[in-house]
Motif scaffolding. Sequence first.
Motif, PDB file in Angstrom:
ATOM      1  N   TRP A  36     128.307  37.079  18.229  1.00 20.34           N
ATOM      2  CA  TRP A  36     129.268  38.180  18.148  1.00 20.34           C
ATOM      3  C   TRP A  36     130.072  38.051  16.856  1.00 20.34           C
ATOM      4  O   TRP A  36     130.516  36.950  16.498  1.00 20.34           O
ATOM      5  CB  TRP A  36     130.223  38.156  19.341  1.00 20.34           C
ATOM      6  N   TYR A  37     130.240  39.168  16.188  1.00 19.03           N
ATOM      7  CA  TYR A  37     131.089  39.281  15.013  1.00 19.03           C
ATOM      8  C   TYR A  37     132.102  40.389  15.293  1.00 19.03           C
ATOM      9  O   TYR A  37     131.917  41.187  16.214  1.00 19.03           O
ATOM     10  CB  TYR A  37     130.268  39.655  13.774  1.00 19.03           C
ATOM     11  N   ARG A  38     133.134  40.438  14.468  1.00 22.29           N
ATOM     12  CA  ARG A  38     134.093  41.532  14.601  1.00 22.29           C
ATOM     13  C   ARG A  38     134.601  41.954  13.229  1.00 22.29           C
ATOM     14  O   ARG A  38     134.599  41.167  12.281  1.00 22.29           O
ATOM     15  CB  ARG A  38     135.268  41.141  15.501  1.00 22.29           C
ATOM     16  N   GLN A  39     135.029  43.209  13.162  1.00 23.09           N
ATOM     17  CA  GLN A  39     135.569  43.739  11.915  1.00 23.09           C
ATOM     18  C   GLN A  39     136.788  44.575  12.222  1.00 23.09           C
ATOM     19  O   GLN A  39     136.684  45.602  12.922  1.00 23.09           O
ATOM     20  CB  GLN A  39     134.519  44.570  11.175  1.00 23.09           C
ATOM     21  N   TYR A  93     133.628  45.093  17.644  1.00 22.42           N
ATOM     22  CA  TYR A  93     132.842  43.891  17.896  1.00 22.42           C
ATOM     23  C   TYR A  93     131.360  44.237  17.841  1.00 22.42           C
ATOM     24  O   TYR A  93     130.912  45.215  18.467  1.00 22.42           O
ATOM     25  CB  TYR A  93     133.206  43.300  19.258  1.00 22.42           C
ATOM     26  N   TYR A  94     130.612  43.423  17.100  1.00 22.57           N
ATOM     27  CA  TYR A  94     129.189  43.651  16.890  1.00 22.57           C
ATOM     28  C   TYR A  94     128.370  42.469  17.409  1.00 22.57           C
ATOM     29  O   TYR A  94     128.698  41.310  17.143  1.00 22.57           O
ATOM     30  CB  TYR A  94     128.885  43.808  15.405  1.00 22.57           C
ATOM     31  N   CYS A  95     127.313  42.787  18.099  1.00 24.44           N
ATOM     32  CA  CYS A  95     126.334  41.794  18.508  1.00 24.44           C
ATOM     33  C   CYS A  95     125.374  41.550  17.341  1.00 24.44           C
ATOM     34  O   CYS A  95     125.027  42.504  16.615  1.00 24.44           O
ATOM     35  CB  CYS A  95     125.585  42.327  19.722  1.00 24.44           C
ATOM     36  N   ASN A  96     124.944  40.323  17.158  1.00 23.70           N
ATOM     37  CA  ASN A  96     124.052  39.970  16.051  1.00 23.70           C
ATOM     38  C   ASN A  96     122.933  39.065  16.521  1.00 23.70           C
ATOM     39  O   ASN A  96     123.160  38.127  17.306  1.00 23.70           O
ATOM     40  CB  ASN A  96     124.840  39.278  14.944  1.00 23.70           C
ATOM     41  N   GLY A 108     128.136  48.395  17.725  1.00 27.21           N
ATOM     42  CA  GLY A 108     129.553  48.058  17.716  1.00 27.21           C
ATOM     43  C   GLY A 108     130.285  48.643  18.911  1.00 27.21           C
ATOM     44  O   GLY A 108     129.951  49.737  19.387  1.00 27.21           O
ATOM     45  N   THR A 109     131.260  47.911  19.402  1.00 29.11           N
ATOM     46  CA  THR A 109     132.094  48.390  20.498  1.00 29.11           C
ATOM     47  C   THR A 109     133.554  48.084  20.164  1.00 29.11           C
ATOM     48  O   THR A 109     133.879  46.978  19.728  1.00 29.11           O
ATOM     49  CB  THR A 109     131.672  47.764  21.843  1.00 29.11           C
ATOM     50  N   GLN A 110     134.405  49.092  20.342  1.00 31.97           N
ATOM     51  CA  GLN A 110     135.805  48.957  19.951  1.00 31.97           C
ATOM     52  C   GLN A 110     136.586  48.183  21.000  1.00 31.97           C
ATOM     53  O   GLN A 110     136.511  48.489  22.203  1.00 31.97           O
ATOM     54  CB  GLN A 110     136.438  50.342  19.767  1.00 31.97           C
ATOM     55  N   VAL A 111     137.352  47.208  20.539  1.00 32.50           N
ATOM     56  CA  VAL A 111     138.299  46.486  21.382  1.00 32.50           C
ATOM     57  C   VAL A 111     139.687  46.700  20.788  1.00 32.50           C
ATOM     58  O   VAL A 111     139.917  46.396  19.615  1.00 32.50           O
ATOM     59  CB  VAL A 111     137.973  44.985  21.450  1.00 32.50           C
ATOM     60  N   THR A 112     140.579  47.242  21.589  1.00 33.03           N
ATOM     61  CA  THR A 112     141.945  47.483  21.137  1.00 33.03           C
ATOM     62  C   THR A 112     142.906  46.778  22.086  1.00 33.03           C
ATOM     63  O   THR A 112     142.855  46.994  23.301  1.00 33.03           O
ATOM     64  CB  THR A 112     142.262  48.988  21.108  1.00 33.03           C
TER      65      THR A 112
END
Length: 115
Positions: A36-39, A93-96, A108-112
Amino acid sequence: QVQLVESGGGLVQAGGSLRLSCAASGTFFSINTMGWYRQAPGKQRELVATITRGSATHYADSVKGRFTISRDSAKTTVYLQMNSLKPEDTAVYYCNVPWSGHDYWGQGTQVTVSS
């Protein structure tokens, strides 16, 4: 080819929890590492956590003790359990999956996380 479909993002208050899932499908054989990565807005994409086929894990310092990465028994779905969430965890958040010389990414899925 590897297709990755993520789910589980959303809006949560600080201190809350979310669980992300990422299912891999396609014509592949024996994926080793999933991660998992995030931006966050205005920032570079960063590593959050990885897990190998043998269940060895690695975490970014910023999430150690709060996030847990795991895989299902078929080794094609990866999860990210996120506890004690903080506003600074807000990101996409992105799965890799690195496989056969390529990096495959989910949509990608948004986490707030609200304060």
